[in-house]
Design an enzyme around this catalytic site. Structure first.
Site, mmCIF file in Angstrom:
data_model
loop_
_atom_site.group_PDB
_atom_site.id
_atom_site.type_symbol
_atom_site.label_atom_id
_atom_site.label_comp_id
_atom_site.label_asym_id
_atom_site.label_seq_id
_atom_site.Cartn_x
_atom_site.Cartn_y
_atom_site.Cartn_z
ATOM 1 N N GLU A 1 -4.557 -9.709 5.571
ATOM 2 C CA GLU A 1 -3.483 -10.566 5.058
ATOM 3 C C GLU A 1 -3.601 -12.017 5.508
ATOM 4 O OE1 GLU A 1 0.578 -9.169 5.152
ATOM 5 O OE2 GLU A 1 -0.117 -7.086 5.189
ATOM 6 N N ASP B 1 -1.618 -5.025 6.496
ATOM 7 C CA ASP B 1 -0.828 -4.498 7.616
ATOM 8 C C ASP B 1 -0.460 -3.024 7.435
ATOM 9 O OD1 ASP B 1 -0.972 -6.904 8.863
ATOM 10 O OD2 ASP B 1 1.092 -7.514 8.483
ATOM 11 N N GLU C 1 5.071 -2.670 3.488
ATOM 12 C CA GLU C 1 4.763 -3.938 2.832
ATOM 13 C C GLU C 1 3.248 -4.108 2.705
ATOM 14 O OE1 GLU C 1 6.975 -6.749 0.871
ATOM 15 O OE2 GLU C 1 7.799 -5.291 2.284
ATOM 16 N N TYR D 1 0.863 -3.542 16.683
ATOM 17 C CA TYR D 1 1.627 -4.021 15.523
ATOM 18 C C TYR D 1 3.093 -4.205 15.888
ATOM 19 C CZ TYR D 1 2.869 -4.603 10.629
ATOM 20 O OH TYR D 1 3.311 -5.111 9.438
ATOM 21 N N HIS E 1 4.053 3.871 13.654
ATOM 22 C CA HIS E 1 3.182 3.153 14.584
ATOM 23 C C HIS E 1 3.674 3.359 16.007
ATOM 24 C CE1 HIS E 1 2.252 1.273 10.810
ATOM 25 N NE2 HIS E 1 3.464 0.773 10.731
#
Length: 505
Positions: free
Chosen positions: A9, A82, A86, A300, A344
């Site tokens: 990204e 990611d 999203e 993350y 995560h």
């Protein structure tokens, strides 16, 4: 011709992972979303199962051409956006633009940008996750319908240029409701009586607080009640009635989720949510650390899980035992909330050996502060409990009852590294005996008034939204930023206050 093209990204993330991948590999950035709903119309076909109508984002034409060119030259294309809903949606849009087969194994994700994590991800690509894509689309469509149906009403009734949203409307309502509570609040008077007492030959006074009469609790509502008690106290002696000694243990907080990181960074560092997420993004994507080159420093930063990997757990154990000793380590597991996605790990440092002070010279002041907060919170989460010796003393003065509480720190445990709230105060009480008579040093009555509920801060609003199950970790910062920019609310010092627009929200 590149053997592999990896699309991420952001350019910063691209720079970090380039060094982990040998051979003829090219890493490029999509710069976030490349397709979205049109701004000029609703873009959702309500009559046809709410089908979204996507278009290429204006201004990204040259980037799309470049991505297509690079993809055409590569033997294999990997979509490494990611690892959340999203990111999955961005990967799906990229697959559409680049005419990739959605059933191909071209999706790779990593929770941390480290050599092992990146290389392992490339070795185990998967297909696009339709459930994650559908979840993101559902949220995007809901946002669009709510925004485009309510916003025209706001333009007509209030002011052009305003907008409403699925989460931001609820956030504004919470702030408005709290303000109305404050406006309607009627303060009530109450009193406390504090006695500073000494042993007969003591030098240092300790504090005891009035709690009641004849063993029953009593609340003091006015000055007349206080004067009556003060008059009786003058006639009587303070005598120790009971002593209770015990041990209190305090457990460390779990490692950070997105919302707890935002709350602590607000409280301890004075960061806005937007600043916290921006700094965390940089730490995750990677920074140049001395001779190591670009290094992703944290996992993350959009997560609602407190889970940590076995590798991280082992690294924490080694670091704690090396720095503090074996007594300070405890292997801890934290229960993730029932409604958590748990996709995560918790937010933690990727390399435990990179202590905050060892890399301070390579970080900006803000990066250092947030990294230290994340690092220390994680290390503390794997440490032993703190232990306090406590003492509670019941003291009588005639028919009136007072209580004194004290505590001393016996074993620091995790508090050697991190304390979530205020530091535990040590309150010293001298060695006392039952029936021992004490000397009055000072009697201090104190008038107070009940206070209204506090206005929300960014941190407390995030906590309220999370507790009510409104929004997700990724939405809190943009939601609060938007309602501030739209002037539905404003900040007075750190407090969030509704503006004159609140009547129409």
């Amino acid at each position: 011709m590149a053997d592999r093209l990896i699309i991420v990204e952001s350019p910063a993330k691209a720079n970090t992972i380039k060094k982990f991948l040998g051979g003829n590999t090219k890493v490029v950035a999509s710069m976030g979303h490349i397709r979205d709903l049109p701004k000029s119309k609703l873009g959702v076909n309500i009559e046809n199962d709410f089908e979204p109508e996507y278009i290429n984002i204006r201004g990204k034409g040259d980037l799309i051409k470049s991505l297509k060119k690079e993809a055409s030259k590569a033997r294999k294309v990997y979509l490494a956006t990611d690892p959340d809903r999203e990111g999955e949606a961005i990967a799906w849009h990229l697959a559409h633009i680049l005419e990739l087969n959605e059933k191909d194994l071209n999706r790779v994700t990593f929770n941390e940008i480290t050599k092992n994590a990146v290389q392992d991800a490339i070795k185990a690509p998967r297909t696009l996750d339709k459930n994650l894509i559908d979840a993101q689309q559902a949220r995007r469509v809901l946002d669009r319908i709510v925004g485009y149906q309510i916003s025209p009403l706001l333009w007509k009734k209030v002011r052009k240029g305003l907008s409403a949203g699925r989460v931001q409307s609820v956030a504004v309502k919470l702030i408005v409701d709290r303000e109305e509570e404050i406006e309607k609040f009627i303060p009530e008077e109450y009193w406390n009586i504090y006695a500073n007492l000494l042993k007969l030959k003591g030098k240092k006074a300790f504090e005891a607080k009035f709690v009641g009469k004849d063993g029953k609790k009593q609340e003091l509502k006015n000055e007349e009640e206080v004067k009556t008690i003060l008059a009786e106290i003058e006639k009587n002696k303070f005598v120790v009635k009971n002593i209770k000694k015990s041990e209190k243990k305090r457990t460390p907080a779990p490692p950070f989720t997105t919302s707890t990181m935002q709350q602590e960074a607000s409280r301890k560092l004075g960061f806005t949510l937007k600043k916290t997420m921006s700094v965390a993004q940089g730490l995750y994507e990677g920074l140049k650390i001395g001779e190591k080159g670009h290094v992703g420093l944290i996992t993350y930063m959009r997560t609602d899980s407190t889970r940590i990997s076995d590798v991280a757990r082992a690294a924490a154990k080694e670091q704690i035992e090396k720095e503090f000793g074996t007594d300070f380590y405890e292997n801890r597991f934290y229960k993730t909330k029932a409604d958590s996605q748990d996709a995560h790990e918790a937010i933690r440092p990727t390399y435990i050996g990179l202590t905050p002070d060892s890399i301070k010279a390579d970080l900006t002041n803000d990066q250092y502060k947030l990294y230290k907060l994340i690092y220390n919170r994680f290390i503390a989460s794997q440490m032993s409990q703190a232990t306090f010796d406590t003492i509670a003393v019941d003291i009588n003065c005639g028919d009136y009852n007072f209580k004194a509480n004290g505590q001393t720190l016996k074993f620091k445990g995790f508090m050697a590294v991190y304390v979530e709230d205020k530091e535990e105060k040590e309150e010293q009480i001298p060695e006392l005996e039952i029936n021992e008579e004490l000397v009055k040093d000072k009697i201090e009555p104190k008038q107070s008034f009940t206070e209204p509920p506090p206005r929300y801060t960014e941190a407390s609003l995030v906590k309220a939204l999370e507790e009510k199950g409104i929004g997700r970790p990724s939405t809190y910062s943009p939601t609060i930023t938007t309602i501030l920019e739209r002037r539905y609310i404003e900040k007075e010092q750190k407090q969030l206050v509704p503006t004159e627009l609140r009547e129409n929200c």
